[in-house]
Structures are given as C-alpha cells and as structure tokens.
Design a protein around this motif. Structure first.
Motif, PDB file in Angstrom:
ATOM      1  N   ILE A  46       0.868  -1.191   0.000  1.00 43.32           N
ATOM      2  CA  ILE A  46       0.000   0.000   0.000  1.00 43.32           C
ATOM      3  C   ILE A  46       0.897   1.230   0.000  1.00 43.32           C
ATOM      4  O   ILE A  46       1.888   1.283   0.749  1.00 43.32           O
ATOM      5  N   THR A  47       0.567   2.192  -0.848  1.00 43.88           N
ATOM      6  CA  THR A  47       1.311   3.449  -0.862  1.00 43.88           C
ATOM      7  C   THR A  47       0.338   4.586  -0.575  1.00 43.88           C
ATOM      8  O   THR A  47      -0.767   4.602  -1.115  1.00 43.88           O
ATOM      9  N   ALA A  48       0.748   5.482   0.318  1.00 43.72           N
ATOM     10  CA  ALA A  48      -0.121   6.615   0.667  1.00 43.72           C
ATOM     11  C   ALA A  48       0.597   7.910   0.328  1.00 43.72           C
ATOM     12  O   ALA A  48       1.817   8.021   0.523  1.00 43.72           O
ATOM     13  N   LEU A  49      -0.151   8.895  -0.164  1.00 43.42           N
ATOM     14  CA  LEU A  49       0.379  10.250  -0.351  1.00 43.42           C
ATOM     15  C   LEU A  49      -0.135  11.066   0.825  1.00 43.42           C
ATOM     16  O   LEU A  49      -1.346  11.063   1.088  1.00 43.42           O
ATOM     17  N   ALA A  50       0.791  11.708   1.536  1.00 48.09           N
ATOM     18  CA  ALA A  50       0.399  12.324   2.809  1.00 48.09           C
ATOM     19  C   ALA A  50       0.988  13.716   2.991  1.00 48.09           C
ATOM     20  O   ALA A  50       2.095  14.023   2.559  1.00 48.09           O
ATOM     21  N   GLY A  51       0.227  14.533   3.736  1.00 44.59           N
ATOM     22  CA  GLY A  51       0.739  15.833   4.185  1.00 44.59           C
ATOM     23  C   GLY A  51       0.963  15.718   5.675  1.00 44.59           C
ATOM     24  O   GLY A  51       1.698  14.855   6.130  1.00 44.59           O
ATOM     25  N   GLY A  52       0.223  16.531   6.442  1.00 40.62           N
ATOM     26  CA  GLY A  52       0.506  16.598   7.866  1.00 40.62           C
ATOM     27  C   GLY A  52      -0.451  15.858   8.754  1.00 40.62           C
ATOM     28  O   GLY A  52      -0.659  14.657   8.637  1.00 40.62           O
ATOM     29  N   VAL A  53      -1.139  16.582   9.589  1.00 39.61           N
ATOM     30  CA  VAL A  53      -1.886  16.015  10.711  1.00 39.61           C
ATOM     31  C   VAL A  53      -3.009  15.076  10.277  1.00 39.61           C
ATOM     32  O   VAL A  53      -3.100  13.946  10.753  1.00 39.61           O
ATOM     33  N   GLY A  54      -3.853  15.494   9.335  1.00 42.63           N
ATOM     34  CA  GLY A  54      -4.994  14.660   8.914  1.00 42.63           C
ATOM     35  C   GLY A  54      -4.522  13.335   8.370  1.00 42.63           C
ATOM     36  O   GLY A  54      -5.062  12.265   8.689  1.00 42.63           O
ATOM     37  N   ALA A  55      -3.465  13.391   7.566  1.00 39.76           N
ATOM     38  CA  ALA A  55      -2.934  12.157   6.951  1.00 39.76           C
ATOM     39  C   ALA A  55      -2.377  11.242   8.031  1.00 39.76           C
ATOM     40  O   ALA A  55      -2.625  10.039   8.037  1.00 39.76           O
ATOM     41  N   ALA A  56      -1.638  11.829   8.967  1.00 47.35           N
ATOM     42  CA  ALA A  56      -0.991  11.019  10.018  1.00 47.35           C
ATOM     43  C   ALA A  56      -2.054  10.315  10.853  1.00 47.35           C
ATOM     44  O   ALA A  56      -1.916   9.146  11.221  1.00 47.35           O
ATOM     45  N   ARG A  57      -3.151  11.027  11.134  1.00 44.40           N
ATOM     46  CA  ARG A  57      -4.235  10.420  11.920  1.00 44.40           C
ATOM     47  C   ARG A  57      -4.860   9.265  11.129  1.00 44.40           C
ATOM     48  O   ARG A  57      -5.098   8.188  11.672  1.00 44.40           O
ATOM     49  N   PHE A  58      -5.050   9.463   9.836  1.00 44.90           N
ATOM     50  CA  PHE A  58      -5.618   8.389   9.004  1.00 44.90           C
ATOM     51  C   PHE A  58      -4.681   7.185   9.003  1.00 44.90           C
ATOM     52  O   PHE A  58      -5.094   6.028   9.163  1.00 44.90           O
ATOM     53  N   LEU A  59      -3.373   7.440   8.859  1.00 41.50           N
ATOM     54  CA  LEU A  59      -2.384   6.351   8.775  1.00 41.50           C
ATOM     55  C   LEU A  59      -2.361   5.513  10.054  1.00 41.50           C
ATOM     56  O   LEU A  59      -2.119   4.312  10.025  1.00 41.50           O
ATOM     57  N   THR A  60      -2.667   6.159  11.193  1.00 37.44           N
ATOM     58  CA  THR A  60      -2.712   5.412  12.462  1.00 37.44           C
ATOM     59  C   THR A  60      -3.743   4.286  12.353  1.00 37.44           C
ATOM     60  O   THR A  60      -3.480   3.146  12.755  1.00 37.44           O
ATOM     61  N   GLY A  61      -4.878   4.605  11.758  1.00 33.27           N
ATOM     62  CA  GLY A  61      -5.928   3.586  11.588  1.00 33.27           C
ATOM     63  C   GLY A  61      -5.510   2.546  10.569  1.00 33.27           C
ATOM     64  O   GLY A  61      -5.651   1.329  10.788  1.00 33.27           O
ATOM     65  N   LEU A  62      -4.925   3.013   9.479  1.00 31.68           N
ATOM     66  CA  LEU A  62      -4.509   2.089   8.403  1.00 31.68           C
ATOM     67  C   LEU A  62      -3.528   1.047   8.945  1.00 31.68           C
ATOM     68  O   LEU A  62      -3.625  -0.143   8.639  1.00 31.68           O
ATOM     69  N   LEU A  63      -2.613   1.515   9.808  1.00 37.35           N
ATOM     70  CA  LEU A  63      -1.564   0.603  10.274  1.00 37.35           C
ATOM     71  C   LEU A  63      -2.048  -0.376  11.335  1.00 37.35           C
ATOM     72  O   LEU A  63      -1.339  -1.282  11.741  1.00 37.35           O
ATOM     73  N   LYS A  64      -3.295  -0.169  11.784  1.00 38.45           N
ATOM     74  CA  LYS A  64      -3.879  -1.160  12.702  1.00 38.45           C
ATOM     75  C   LYS A  64      -4.393  -2.355  11.902  1.00 38.45           C
ATOM     76  O   LYS A  64      -4.610  -3.433  12.452  1.00 38.45           O
ATOM     77  N   ILE A  65      -4.612  -2.168  10.598  1.00 39.14           N
ATOM     78  CA  ILE A  65      -5.177  -3.283   9.801  1.00 39.14           C
ATOM     79  C   ILE A  65      -4.226  -3.707   8.679  1.00 39.14           C
ATOM     80  O   ILE A  65      -4.591  -4.470   7.807  1.00 39.14           O
ATOM     81  N   THR A  66      -3.000  -3.182   8.702  1.00 39.94           N
ATOM     82  CA  THR A  66      -2.008  -3.618   7.694  1.00 39.94           C
ATOM     83  C   THR A  66      -0.668  -3.792   8.397  1.00 39.94           C
ATOM     84  O   THR A  66      -0.492  -3.369   9.526  1.00 39.94           O
ATOM     85  N   GLU A  67       0.267  -4.435   7.673  1.00 42.77           N
ATOM     86  CA  GLU A  67       1.626  -4.618   8.209  1.00 42.77           C
ATOM     87  C   GLU A  67       2.467  -3.381   7.870  1.00 42.77           C
ATOM     88  O   GLU A  67       2.433  -2.926   6.724  1.00 42.77           O
TER      89      GLU A  67
END
Ligand code: FO1
Length: 305
Positions: free
Chosen positions: A2-23
């Motif tokens: 999985i590849t994500a394009l990210a900026g700051g705070v909103g993206a980081a918060r989303f990634l926290t959830g993503l990493l709970k269901i991915t390696e």
C-alpha cells in the motif's frame, strides 16, 4: 503493498488507523516536503516529522505535531537572543532537526536522513520524502509571497490567498522509490490532506501524477473537505483563494484524472452524483476521525474493493 500520499496532521491520523489493519512493512508513505524550512540554521521537515512521530506513537496528540510532553527552554533562550520564535520547536523536537541538519551537511539525502530517523524511532513504515531536491511552497498574499509556514503559523492564515507557488516544481525529481512505490502498490491512497499545499505539491513533482494515472493500483482518495470546510488547516482559504469550490466535489475534480474512487463524508452524500459524473466511483462514510475506532473504520472502507 500500500502506498499513501500524505501531508501533515490529517494524513498522520488516518495512517494510524490504516496501520492497525495492515503490516508496517507493506506500507510506503510519500510525504510532502514543501513545508520544509530552515530556522536557526536547522533544516526542519514538518510533514515528515508529523508522520514519523505519529507512527512512532510520540506525537503530541492534541496538537497533531511536535513531541508530546516536550519542553521549550531552548526556544525561550533563543528568544532572549532576539531570534524569531513563532514556530514552536520543542527541545526534543530540536534534536531531530540537529540530527537531520548534521547528516545533510555530511552529504546524506533527505531520504537517507528520514530512514535514519525512522530507524531510531522504531518506525518500520517506509517514509519517502516526495523529493530530495530543494522545494518550497510559497503563498501569494497582498504584500508579496511568503513561505507556507509563515502564512499558516506566523500570520495565522489571516491574509487573503492570491495564489500558491511551488518553488522547485520545474526541476525537483521524485526521491528514490517514490515512482516504484506507486507502480508496485495494489492500492494507492490519497490521504485527507490539503489538496493544494500537501497533495498538490506531491503531484507537482515530475512524473508522480503520470505514475498515478498509469499504475495498475486502485487509487483511492479521501476527501479532506467535509460539509464545505477542512477538519484542520487552511484548505478552505487556499482553495477559495484559487477560485476552487470548497467541497468534496471541488477536491474530487482536482484528482479526477488519476483517482478511481473518492471517499466522502456522510454529510456530503448529496455530492455523490456530481462526483460520479467525473467518472469517479464514490463511497460515502464517516470520515471524521475522533477515535481510533473511527480511524479503523475509515481505513477499512478505503481498502475494501
Ligand atoms: N503548527 C502551528 O500551528 N504552530 C506551530 O508553532 C507549529 C510548529 C511546528 C513545529 C514542528 C513541526 O513539525 C510542525 C509544526 N507545526 C506548527 C505544524 C505545521 O505548521 C503544519 O501542521 C504542517 O506543516 C502542515 O501540514
């Protein structure tokens, strides 16, 4: 992968959830470096640090940036020396900037430095700066152009935005692995970040937008605008300053040439039809991340076919 394009705070918060269901090892994050700035002779990469600190579990959760529990003794002393201290750099945060600046001076690339920072913080996600070249996002206001952070922090997004300049987009190259991470992915996620000064900066780097159009990966965007406003940050001021509709549709239109699916909030369900008319599939769900549960559910909706 999985590849994500990210900026700051909103993206980081989303990634926290993503990493709970991915390696972690299966995730690469292409991060905006247009906010990078030099202060006190130090190279600061705000969005890289927000993502790294958040994924390392040490970010100041309430602010979304900086290190939780950090102190500001150094900054207070620098102020006594008469230096500008409007950008709040904590004592522990400064260690990252000292480490980064030292390695850059020794010839390391920003990618290599970021790998060292991630190794030290125990972050196993691949954090890829969008470019290793000098790049600066500048905001055009009445009296000229200012660095994005000066507009956003020092001037508290108070001025009318007359334009945005990506200083570096004419020569900056994607850093190593960026293009491969787009082609090798099964899913590419456009995180809920500022579509102009976080995602737009990444798209302005030579070859990235083209790779997103060509990749066989499913490209899924998450709207950063809910009911006509951003959850955080100056996206509404910047979009309206550029004459772009401040809505989920307005953002979908910016991404329509490469995104397959766009995830919008329940409050914007009425925009589904207009966005589908762009040739983009739409998923409607709760995109406001108040709890870890919210982040998890959103990540699941984004990943499910
Ligand atoms: N944002 C602020 O609103 N005020 C600050 O003083 C501030 C300091 C800061 C220091 C390090 C860092 O990594 C980020 C910092 N941010 C601050 C956040 C930053 O301005 C934005 O969140 C990102 O650049 C936009 O994504």
């Amino acid at each position: 992968m999985i590849t994500a394009l990210a900026g700051g705070v909103g993206a980081a918060r989303f990634l926290t959830g993503l990493l709970k269901i991915t390696e972690e090892k299966d995730v690469s994050v292409i991060v905006n470096t247009g906010d990078d700035l030099e202060m006190f002779g130090l190279h600061i990469s705000p969005d890289i640090d927000i993502v790294a600190y958040t994924l390392a579990g040490i970010v100041d959760q309430e602010k979304g940036w900086g290190i939780k529990g950090d102190t500001f003794q150094t900054l207070e002393t620098l102020k006594k020396f008469g230096l500008e201290t409007w950008f709040a750099l904590g004592d522990r945060d400064l260690a990252t900037h000292i480490f980064r600046t030292d390695l850059l001076k020794k010839g390391f690339t920003l990618s290599q430095v970021t790998n060292e920072v991630c190794r030290a913080l125990g972050v196993n996600v691949k954090i890829l700066p969008m470019t290793n070249d000098k790049f600066e996002t500048r905001i055009k206001i009445g009296e000229g152009t200012v660095h994005f952070e000066e507009y956003f922090v020092k001037r508290a997004s108070s001025e009318k935005v007359l334009g945005v300049e990506f200083v570096g987009s004419s020569y900056a190259k994607p850093s190593p692995q960026v293009i491969d991470s787009i082609f090798d992915a099964e899913v590419v996620i456009i995180c809920p970040s500022n579509p102009i000064v976080s995602i737009g900066t990444i798209l302005s780097i030579d070859g990235i937008r083209e790779a997103l159009r060509k990749t066989s990966a499913r490209v899924v965007g998450v709207s950063p605008i809910v009911a006509g406003a951003p959850i955080k940050g100056p996206a509404d001021k910047i979009l309206s300053g550029l004459g772009i509709e401040v809505s989920a549709f307005g953002v979908a239109k910016l991404y329509a040439d490469f995104v397959d699916t766009f995830v919008i909030d329940n409050m914007d369900a009425a925009e589904k039809g207009r966005i589908e008319s762009l040739g983009v599939q739409v998923k409607v769900t709760n995109t406001i991340m108040r709890s870890l549960e919210d982040k998890l559910k959103l990540a699941k909706v984004v990943l499910e076919k």
